[in-house]
Design a protein around this motif. Sequence first.
Motif, mmCIF file in Angstrom:
data_model
loop_
_atom_site.group_PDB
_atom_site.id
_atom_site.type_symbol
_atom_site.label_atom_id
_atom_site.label_comp_id
_atom_site.label_asym_id
_atom_site.label_seq_id
_atom_site.Cartn_x
_atom_site.Cartn_y
_atom_site.Cartn_z
ATOM 1 N N VAL A 106 42.387 32.924 48.853
ATOM 2 C CA VAL A 106 41.256 32.534 48.384
ATOM 3 C C VAL A 106 41.079 33.683 47.446
ATOM 4 O O VAL A 106 40.535 33.536 46.229
ATOM 5 C CB VAL A 106 40.130 32.456 49.256
ATOM 6 N N VAL A 107 41.047 35.005 47.835
ATOM 7 C CA VAL A 107 40.788 36.013 46.979
ATOM 8 C C VAL A 107 41.647 36.200 45.917
ATOM 9 O O VAL A 107 41.228 36.311 44.632
ATOM 10 C CB VAL A 107 40.907 37.400 47.766
ATOM 11 N N GLU A 108 42.858 35.757 46.067
ATOM 12 C CA GLU A 108 43.670 36.005 45.029
ATOM 13 C C GLU A 108 43.536 34.667 43.885
ATOM 14 O O GLU A 108 43.534 34.751 42.708
ATOM 15 C CB GLU A 108 45.445 35.679 45.571
ATOM 16 N N ALA A 109 43.238 33.479 44.408
ATOM 17 C CA ALA A 109 42.997 32.430 43.485
ATOM 18 C C ALA A 109 41.852 32.497 42.637
ATOM 19 O O ALA A 109 41.673 32.415 41.465
ATOM 20 C CB ALA A 109 42.750 31.243 44.450
ATOM 21 N N LEU A 110 40.727 33.412 43.261
ATOM 22 C CA LEU A 110 39.420 33.500 42.456
ATOM 23 C C LEU A 110 39.990 34.891 41.464
ATOM 24 O O LEU A 110 39.321 34.362 40.340
ATOM 25 C CB LEU A 110 38.368 34.087 43.431
ATOM 26 N N LEU A 111 40.492 35.683 41.832
ATOM 27 C CA LEU A 111 40.885 36.860 40.874
ATOM 28 C C LEU A 111 41.726 36.155 39.529
ATOM 29 O O LEU A 111 41.470 36.486 38.677
ATOM 30 C CB LEU A 111 41.713 37.834 41.677
ATOM 31 N N ALA A 112 42.612 35.371 39.874
ATOM 32 C CA ALA A 112 43.501 34.924 39.011
ATOM 33 C C ALA A 112 42.577 33.883 38.113
ATOM 34 O O ALA A 112 42.810 33.958 36.881
ATOM 35 C CB ALA A 112 44.531 34.221 39.573
ATOM 36 N N ALA A 113 41.961 32.895 38.713
ATOM 37 C CA ALA A 113 41.081 32.256 37.747
ATOM 38 C C ALA A 113 40.274 32.897 37.007
ATOM 39 O O ALA A 113 39.888 32.437 35.873
ATOM 40 C CB ALA A 113 40.146 31.253 38.677
ATOM 41 N N THR A 114 39.664 33.856 37.549
ATOM 42 C CA THR A 114 38.645 34.813 36.646
ATOM 43 C C THR A 114 39.367 35.395 35.388
ATOM 44 O O THR A 114 38.992 35.553 34.204
ATOM 45 C CB THR A 114 37.988 35.906 37.265
ATOM 46 N N VAL A 115 40.965 36.071 35.680
ATOM 47 C CA VAL A 115 41.537 36.686 34.717
ATOM 48 C C VAL A 115 41.973 35.435 33.405
ATOM 49 O O VAL A 115 42.042 35.659 32.281
ATOM 50 C CB VAL A 115 42.650 37.326 35.283
#
Length: 159
Positions: A106-115
Amino acid sequence: MARFALLCRTAALLAVCSAVLHGLSLLHPLHRVLAAVMVAMLAACLYCAYELWTRDTLRAWVVLAVMNLAMVAVHLPMAGGHQHGGLAAVAGPAPAVLQWATAVAVVEALLAATVVFLRTRTLGAACQSGTHGRSGTDEFRGTTGGPIGGDVDRLPGPG
């Protein structure tokens, strides 16, 4: 890359954590099919980490987002004890590993979506101005209209 260097390294380290968690799940009794999937996901996580650490491309961020959303979709039913086809997904303390893996995903997906959002929010204007992918030359390839040597995977900088 300097603008997103810290985010790239953070995401790469999170991907390595995902690989470690997939490796830890192999220590528990798994069906052969699930063990093969875990090994494949471990390799995919390490590949993603390598891509993010060495190349700051939009493709790497999109792959990270898609892979992690898929992992969340797969992990949530398994962490809840829901099983398909009589395959015992986990035994013993493995649900804790699944919960950690889901949280990291979940953290990785949110980080990637933000970038991806931050990098593509100005893409339309850059592409319309004709400066996207320019390599400093006015020579073009055939009828495609794309500049020779242009890196279309890297987006223009802020300026």
